[in-house]
Design an enzyme around this catalytic site. Sequence first.
Site, PDB file in Angstrom:
ATOM      1  N   MET A  30      10.049   3.918   4.189  1.00  0.00           N
ATOM      2  CA  MET A  30      11.388   3.434   4.582  1.00  0.00           C
ATOM      3  C   MET A  30      12.436   4.473   4.180  1.00  0.00           C
ATOM      4  SD  MET A  30      11.481  -0.669   4.340  1.00  0.00           S
ATOM      5  CE  MET A  30      11.848  -0.802   2.607  1.00  0.00           C
ATOM      6  N   HIS A  37       6.231   9.675  -2.453  1.00  0.00           N
ATOM      7  CA  HIS A  37       5.963   9.777  -1.017  1.00  0.00           C
ATOM      8  C   HIS A  37       5.325  11.134  -0.687  1.00  0.00           C
ATOM      9  CE1 HIS A  37       9.432   6.847  -1.055  1.00  0.00           C
ATOM     10  NE2 HIS A  37       8.578   6.203  -0.294  1.00  0.00           N
ATOM     11  N   GLU A 148      -0.016   2.785  -4.346  1.00  0.00           N
ATOM     12  CA  GLU A 148      -0.511   1.680  -5.192  1.00  0.00           C
ATOM     13  C   GLU A 148       0.604   1.051  -6.002  1.00  0.00           C
ATOM     14  OE1 GLU A 148      -3.676   3.058  -7.660  1.00  0.00           O
ATOM     15  OE2 GLU A 148      -5.165   2.815  -6.084  1.00  0.00           O
ATOM     16  N   MET A 184       7.973   5.824  -9.898  1.00  0.00           N
ATOM     17  CA  MET A 184       9.007   6.284  -8.962  1.00  0.00           C
ATOM     18  C   MET A 184       9.206   5.235  -7.870  1.00  0.00           C
ATOM     19  SD  MET A 184       8.684  10.318  -8.551  1.00  0.00           S
ATOM     20  CE  MET A 184       8.638  11.361 -10.016  1.00  0.00           C
ATOM     21  N   SER A 185      10.470   5.009  -7.517  1.00  0.00           N
ATOM     22  CA  SER A 185      10.801   4.027  -6.491  1.00  0.00           C
ATOM     23  C   SER A 185      12.172   4.376  -5.922  1.00  0.00           C
ATOM     24  CB  SER A 185      10.857   2.628  -7.130  1.00  0.00           C
ATOM     25  OG  SER A 185      11.557   1.741  -6.295  1.00  0.00           O
TER      26      SER A 185
HETATM   27  O1  PAF Z   1       6.408   0.415   1.203  1.00  0.00           O
HETATM   28  C1  PAF Z   1       7.263   0.605   2.090  1.00  0.00           C
HETATM   29  O2  PAF Z   1       8.029   1.575   2.069  1.00  0.00           O
HETATM   30  C2  PAF Z   1       7.367  -0.391   3.237  1.00  0.00           C
HETATM   31  O3  PAF Z   1       7.124  -1.682   2.810  1.00  0.00           O
HETATM   32  C3  PAF Z   1       6.478  -0.014   4.441  1.00  0.00           C
HETATM   33  C4  PAF Z   1       5.008  -0.058   4.089  1.00  0.00           C
HETATM   34  C5  PAF Z   1       6.844   1.372   4.952  1.00  0.00           C
HETATM   35  C6  PAF Z   1       6.709  -1.022   5.586  1.00  0.00           C
HETATM   36  O4  PAF Z   1       8.042  -1.054   5.968  1.00  0.00           O
END
Ligand code: PAF
Length: 278
Positions: A30, A37, A148, A184-185
């Site tokens: 997202m 990521h 995870e 991390m988020s």
């Molecule tokens: O984890 C995320 O960023 C979201 O929930 C995902 C898997 C991209 C779905 O929108």
Amino acid sequence: MKTVRTIAELREHVRGWRKQDKTVGLVPTMGGLHAGHVSLVEQSRTCTDRTIATLFVNPTQFAPHEDFATYPRTEEDDRQMLEQAGTDLLFAPNVSEIYPDGHSTRVEVQSLSHILEGEFRPDFFTGVATVVTKLLLQALPDVAIFGEKDYQQLCVIKTLARDLDIPVRIIGGATVREADGLAMSSRNQYLTAEEREIAPVLFEAITQVAEKVRDGGSAADLRTWAEAKLTKAGFGAVDYVAVRDAQTLGPVRDASRPARVLAAAYLGRARLIDNVAV
Ligand code: PAF
């Protein structure tokens, strides 16, 4: 790295790669990207020939009172990060491409979606399952990789791919942590400087719970212990601290099976979630 915004363009790229016998990995995001990521993209590159990242802030997984409007939208920075990580294609559709007028189908993974996170965010996993099913069917990758850090989400996605016979291998990517242990988020940006100092206590607490479970501690006592630790550190509401079967996320009935400690708690306006293996 090219950016495409339509499903037709996405499919055209995948078709071209398939003609060259290339395998394809998908990393749905997202945006608001961070090293976690990047590690998913790197993981995809180790097991496929081409990697697609998607960037779509999915409205159906946010409740009306949640942060859809303020969720970090940093497409240019995200693009650069993905390109540097070696992503081959970015799919960044508009909301109308994914949910055209009249769209009325939802994908719901029953039971798994209504425990833990699902108790506090009742429509969240149906929103996730719907968009992930669509992305998988749009790109038809060989593998798709999810962090995870969102362990229950990973379980929901594995279940939907299996139940709907989607020919894809769903892989979990290890949680990437800051030096002090905080997972991390994208939502860590909501923390004030003072809250950021306190935030690693969540990881500390669940790590200690996992150790105590290994030493034979009772899940109920440990929940109370962890809640008290979080509250003392300055956390607000603790939604859950739970020790569950790592596959079903149901109660641990067989101590020989892998278990997982999962937790969610508020710190200021941020709601932090984390989990560790027992
Ligand atoms: O984890 C995320 O960023 C979201 O929930 C995902 C898997 C991209 C779905 O929108």
